[in-house]
Design an enzyme around this catalytic site. Structure first.
Site, PDB file in Angstrom:
ATOM      1  N   GLU A   1       0.938  -1.332  -0.043  1.00  0.00           N
ATOM      2  CA  GLU A   1      -0.083  -0.002   0.044  1.00  0.00           C
ATOM      3  C   GLU A   1       0.869   1.379   0.189  1.00  0.00           C
ATOM      4  O   GLU A   1       1.747   1.359   0.899  1.00  0.00           O
ATOM      5  CB  GLU A   1      -0.887   0.003   1.510  1.00  0.00           C
ATOM      6  CG  GLU A   1      -1.933   1.174   1.315  1.00  0.00           C
ATOM      7  CD  GLU A   1      -2.661   1.297   2.246  1.00  0.00           C
ATOM      8  OE1 GLU A   1      -4.005   1.495   2.213  1.00  0.00           O
ATOM      9  OE2 GLU A   1      -2.328   0.674   3.446  1.00  0.00           O
TER      10      GLU A   1
ATOM     11  N   GLY B   1       3.088   2.205  10.792  1.00  0.00           N
ATOM     12  CA  GLY B   1       2.568   1.443  12.247  1.00  0.00           C
ATOM     13  C   GLY B   1       2.292   0.025  12.129  1.00  0.00           C
ATOM     14  O   GLY B   1       2.765  -0.840  12.715  1.00  0.00           O
TER      15      GLY B   1
ATOM     16  N   GLU C   1      -2.816  -3.730   6.933  1.00  0.00           N
ATOM     17  CA  GLU C   1      -4.111  -4.595   7.256  1.00  0.00           C
ATOM     18  C   GLU C   1      -4.201  -5.630   6.145  1.00  0.00           C
ATOM     19  O   GLU C   1      -5.058  -6.208   5.757  1.00  0.00           O
ATOM     20  CB  GLU C   1      -5.276  -3.487   7.113  1.00  0.00           C
ATOM     21  CG  GLU C   1      -5.638  -3.049   5.619  1.00  0.00           C
ATOM     22  CD  GLU C   1      -4.968  -1.698   5.423  1.00  0.00           C
ATOM     23  OE1 GLU C   1      -5.681  -0.866   4.544  1.00  0.00           O
ATOM     24  OE2 GLU C   1      -4.140  -1.353   6.326  1.00  0.00           O
ATOM     25  N   ASN C   2      -2.938  -6.040   5.357  1.00  0.00           N
ATOM     26  CA  ASN C   2      -3.102  -7.278   4.579  1.00  0.00           C
ATOM     27  C   ASN C   2      -3.887  -8.346   4.834  1.00  0.00           C
ATOM     28  O   ASN C   2      -4.100  -8.625   5.949  1.00  0.00           O
ATOM     29  CB  ASN C   2      -1.665  -7.780   4.246  1.00  0.00           C
ATOM     30  CG  ASN C   2      -0.460  -6.821   4.079  1.00  0.00           C
ATOM     31  OD1 ASN C   2      -0.324  -6.099   3.131  1.00  0.00           O
ATOM     32  ND2 ASN C   2       0.458  -6.889   5.200  1.00  0.00           N
TER      33      ASN C   2
ATOM     34  N   GLU D   1      -6.313  -2.173  12.685  1.00  0.00           N
ATOM     35  CA  GLU D   1      -5.991  -3.120  11.365  1.00  0.00           C
ATOM     36  C   GLU D   1      -7.056  -4.215  11.349  1.00  0.00           C
ATOM     37  O   GLU D   1      -7.374  -4.591  10.079  1.00  0.00           O
ATOM     38  CB  GLU D   1      -4.568  -3.857  11.673  1.00  0.00           C
ATOM     39  CG  GLU D   1      -3.476  -2.712  11.607  1.00  0.00           C
ATOM     40  CD  GLU D   1      -3.562  -1.730  10.608  1.00  0.00           C
ATOM     41  OE1 GLU D   1      -3.763  -2.080   9.732  1.00  0.00           O
ATOM     42  OE2 GLU D   1      -2.939  -0.602  11.099  1.00  0.00           O
TER      43      GLU D   1
ATOM     44  N   GLU E   1      -9.290   4.639   6.295  1.00  0.00           N
ATOM     45  CA  GLU E   1      -8.614   5.209   7.516  1.00  0.00           C
ATOM     46  C   GLU E   1      -9.140   5.728   8.576  1.00  0.00           C
ATOM     47  O   GLU E   1      -8.938   5.851   9.653  1.00  0.00           O
ATOM     48  CB  GLU E   1      -7.184   5.943   7.122  1.00  0.00           C
ATOM     49  CG  GLU E   1      -6.251   5.054   6.043  1.00  0.00           C
ATOM     50  CD  GLU E   1      -5.806   3.909   6.669  1.00  0.00           C
ATOM     51  OE1 GLU E   1      -5.851   3.500   7.766  1.00  0.00           O
ATOM     52  OE2 GLU E   1      -5.439   3.181   5.953  1.00  0.00           O
TER      53      GLU E   1
END
Length: 907
Positions: free
Chosen positions: A198, A331, A334-335, A368, A390
């Site tokens: 991303e 940080g 979120e795969n 996440e 987000e």
């Protein structure tokens, strides 16, 4: 388009039309590519078209969005990917077979690729029967545009076929694409292979249609050393070992975007648990740190169950892995099914992690996992709608954390998110939440590398804040029902902001689209001025800018207020620039006869700070609120909001510093953590600006702050111990004398007493840094070193930050200099800019402490020949902040009676 006139020559590209000033020719091949690229790389295609027309003498007069459906010629359906990384040579080879649905005649296939060497002889297209194989005639890599153009000798067969491409690449050290991260195992340095795609870096691992709307399924095969752990989005279905090599096959994924594909290869330990419906959850980390993953594991299992109920949709994959990566730019990421984290955001050590670390792990994990629904299952149509991903995940992470740990009172700490959003959005160089592409008055994203700049406090924090404001306005039950409907409606597909508004509007019956457009399609926010006049409350809204300038924005503002008590709250929508309310009709009593005649009466606007706006009270209302704070009549969130609004107004030169300091005096008995943190932060900022504006008053101001914090310091206590606590800690790192919660304070205190002639404290901290394997401890130390007042030590620290001993991701923690080190830091930045720019790209500017127009000019001149598109907005914002500080300094210098008031407060 100019004056509403359609010009004679229009070139239609995807969902935009470019209007040119005269006819010109576009070559047949380039025109064909524009049509073929369509939604796949609209921004680059448009930029190229603009440049091409300019070269031909035409003027680009407008770029207009259109709702016409673009002509799509090739659509990816499935990727079969095989990757073979070499963890020693830091290279990889691979092959991808892409099932492509050819829906219109074309000889070209254009997809994204960057930093890859494509083998031209490997590129071919096979029809769905397998009877016809077309070899590529031309394979052209366009590095600047990050695309590969494949041309065939004849039109491709209509229908589904397979495009095969073999390629090679480098496991880079940039923490994006397919990259390497280093770690130690049994005293030996090793590399792991990690992906971070991303926003637009899947193209650095395999050729693909690298945009969120181009969803497909993925089947991955990895060929890796037999001793390592190899993870991907889906569970392993087959593993074959052949000597030192094993080949791992993974289950085919559900439909998803390329930026969510993930692979991690290395040596790891793990802990595991299961959700109530049998989903296996694991936390992976470096060998020997498994116990540090237990807290995150517990949070994840409970959060998955919570989200299943909240969204009324179960988690959609058969497993969830979370893994701590030593080198990680963000940080967390979120795969789908394989969430990657920076170590400090996933691991928690009961002996060495502070309470703040524990809360960060909880909120980041919750953030996440929210994406597994809001982002992964339902994906934004394009990066314009990034804030939906987000902002929502930020907001709902607090909802989940509050449910799991109500004793933390986490919604009070959410105000830190709102404040960061307000401070960035108070700049003229902010941008709308919806970063509309290629519109003349908004954020222009002309290239994939520029997408990174909108991953900022606007998308995350302002996004989360306006969602909270909307939820408060509609009510939590209605809001939850609408979200569940939205996720079910758009599951496994893409959505845009308007789609969410439509569902919320249908569920609530409220004009959500009209209301929220005023918050998402324009930058900034209002300050609402409130005053009492002739039995009425008068409200005026205007755009708030920290520069003190007047903006022309107007919003539909959900106003909430309470009078003398939280029992009866009132609300209305402020839709005009000005509006007045009859207090007898609205509050049930007149001002002359009602509660405001009482000595302790007060009115608070924006109750519990759920609205994303500032409030400016007239002198009478402000004085009453000051007394209400002293009398402990207001909630912690409202005490926070009143203070923060006053500070912002003072910085914008709309309120004198003397008024702000007088208000701060009302907080002498403040004990609430979040309010105290903000009070301390504001005190530091005032001291810094006062050092430039009125150095002769700085001693009095500092004495006032000492007095201000005397009561909470005595009440909360430090549990002082006899002897040298820090040196006891050096002798025994497990001593209870210096718990993790106060180590940062102790380290800063040590550095305050360090100088070139007395270096022992600095050298001791460096020794602790080098000996610990705790990432949280390393960042605590890094964040303390540059606070030293000695410029020579500061320069030594900054040089250390650029050394190989500090991971690139952590360098930013080491540049937190104090006011005495700012000139040293600026000189260091200039001397090392080429290296810094190459290593970190955007966002690494040290200018926030400066407060003179001369310094702003110096900064501007330095970057005049060095600015790149990736830092353009960051640079403009930094310069604007310096100008704001300079204007604030002048305002304070011109303030009458400030000296008398400050001396009185100090005594």
């Amino acid at each position: 388009m100019k004056d509403g006139t359609i010009l004679e020559n229009t070139v239609e590209v995807d969902a935009f039309i470019i209007y040119f000033g005269k006819k010109s020719e576009i070559s047949k091949k380039n025109h064909q590519l524009c049509r073929l690229c369509s939604y796949i790389y609209t921004p680059t295609t448009l930029r190229r078209a603009r440049e091409r027309e300019s070269e031909n003498g035409a003027e680009v007069l407008a770029v207009q969005r259109t709702t016409e459906t673009p002509e799509i010629r090739a659509v990816p359906k499935r990727y079969d990917i095989k990757l073979k990384p070499d963890l020693v040579a830091c290279k990889f080879s691979g092959a991808v077979d892409i099932s492509v649905d050819v829906v219109a005649p074309t000889k070209f296939i254009v997809l994204n690729a960057a930093d890859l060497a494509v083998h031209p002889n490997s590129v071919r297209f096979t029809d769905q029967t397998g009877s016809k194989v077309l070899e590529a005639l031309v394979v052209e890599l366009c590095e600047e545009d990050e695309i590969v153009v494949v041309e065939f000798a004849e039109n491709l067969p209509i229908g589904v076929g397979v495009l095969c491409i073999a390629f090679e690449g480098t496991l880079n050290d940039k923490m994006k694409g397919f990259y390497r991260s280093s770690y130690e195992h049994k005293g030996e340095k090793k590399n792991m292979a990690v992906t971070q795609f991303e926003p637009a870096d899947a193209r650095r691992c395999f050729p693909c249609w690298d945009e969120p709307a181009c969803k497909a399924t993925f089947k991955i095969v990895l060929e890796v050393p037999s001793e390592v752990v190899a993870l991907s989005n889906m569970p392993v279905v087959e593993e074959k070992v052949d000597g030192n090599i094993k080949t791992v096959h993974y289950q085919e994924s559900p439909i998803m975007s390329t930026y969510l594909v993930a692979v991690v290869i290395g040596l790891f330990d793990y802990v595991e648990d299961f959700t109530s419906d049998g989903i296996k959850v694991r936390v992976y980390c470096q060998v020997g740190k498994a116990n540090q993953g237990k807290f995150a594991l517990d949070v994840a299992v409970k959060t998955l169950d919570l989200y299943k109920m909240y969204f009324a949709v179960p988690y959609s994959l058969p497993k969830l892995d979370m893994i701590a990566i030593p080198d990680f730019a963000a940080g967390a990421m979120e795969n789908y099914g394989l969430v990657t984290y920076r170590e400090t955001a996933l691991l928690y050590d009961e002996k060495h992690s502070a309470a703040s670390n524990k809360q960060r792990v909880a909120t980041v994990v919750a953030h996440e996992l929210a994406h597994q629904w809001f982002g992964n299952l339902v994906t934004m149509e394009w990066w314009t709608h990034l804030w939906l991903n987000e902002g929502f995940a930020t907001w709902v992470s607090y909802l989940a954390t509050d449910s799991l740990f109500p004793e933390w009172k986490i919604w009070t700490q959410f105000l830190d998110e709102s404040t960061e959003g307000l401070r960035l959005d108070g700049l003229a160089e902010s941008h709308p939440i919806e970063a509309w592409i290629l519109l003349l008055d908004s954020v222009e994203i002309n290239h994939a590398c520029e997408i990174d700049e909108i991953f900022d406090a606007i998308s995350y924090r302002k996004g989360a804040s306006v969602i909270r404001m909307l939820q408060s306005y509609l009510g939590p039950e209605c809001f939850q029902r609408a979200l569940a409907s939205y996720i079910k409606k758009y599951a496994c597909s893409n959505a845009k902001t308007e789609d969410l508004w439509a569902v919320l509007e249908e569920e609530s019956g409220e004009p959500v689209n009209k209301l929220m457009n005023s918050w998402t399609k324009q930058k900034g926010y209002p300050v609402v001025a409130v005053r009492v006049k002739d039995q009425k409350l008068e409200f005026d809204q205007s755009q708030f800018l920290l520069s003190g300038s007047h903006g022309d924005g107007q919003w539909i503002v959900p106003i909430t207020l309470c009078c003398c008590s939280y029992d009866a709250r009132k609300n209305f929508l402020l839709q005009a620039k000005s509006e007045s309310l009859d207090t007898k009709e609205f509050l049930g009593c007149s001002i002359s006869q009602g509660c405001l005649k009482e000595p302790g009466a007060w009115i608070k606007i924006n109750v519990d700070q759920t609205g994303f706006y500032r409030v400016k009270y007239d002198d009478e209302l402000a004085g009453r609120l000051r007394h209400a704070i002293e009398a402990k009549c207001l909630s912690a969130t409202d005490r926070f909001g009143i203070l923060d609004d006053s500070y912002a107004l003072c910085m914008a030169c709309q309120q004198p510093l003397a008024s702000l300091l007088s208000l701060m005096g009302a907080y002498r008995e403040e004990l609430e953590y979040t309010v105290l943190c903000n009070l301390i932060s504001i005190s530091y900022k005032i001291a810094r600006i006062a050092a430039d504006a009125t150095p002769e008053l700085l001693g009095y101001i500092e004495q006032f702050f000492i007095n201000l914090f005397q009561y909470p310091a005595e009440k909360l206590g430090w549990d002082p111990k006899q002897g040298g606590v820090f040196y006891a800690f050096l002798d025994d790192r497990h001593t209870s004398l210096l718990p993790p919660d106060i180590r940062k304070v102790a380290y800063v205190a040590v550095m305050q007493n360090v100088s070139s002639s007395s270096r022992s404290g600095y050298e001791s901290l460096l020794r602790v840094y080098r000996e610990t394997d705790q990432s949280q401890e390393k960042t605590r130390i890094l964040g303390s070193l540059a606070s030293c007042p000695d410029p020579d030590i500061v320069l030594e620290v900054l040089t250390f930050v650029l050394s190989s001993e500090v991971r690139s991701q952590d360098a930013i923690f080491g540049v937190h200099v104090g006011i005495k080190g700012r000139e040293t830091a600026w000189g260091w930045l200039k001397d090392n800019w080429d290296h810094i720019s190459k290593t970190w790209g955007s966002g690494f500017l040290i200018t926030r402490f400066f407060s003179s127009y001369e310094k702003a000019k110096e900064v501007e001149e330095f970057f005049a020949s060095r600015a790149k598109p990736s830092i353009a907005r960051t640079l403009k914002q930094s310069l604007e902040r310096v100008h704001i500080n300079a204007k604030w300094v002048q305002s304070i210098q011109n303030e009458e009676h400030l000296a008398d008031i400050v001396q009185e407060l100090a005594s």
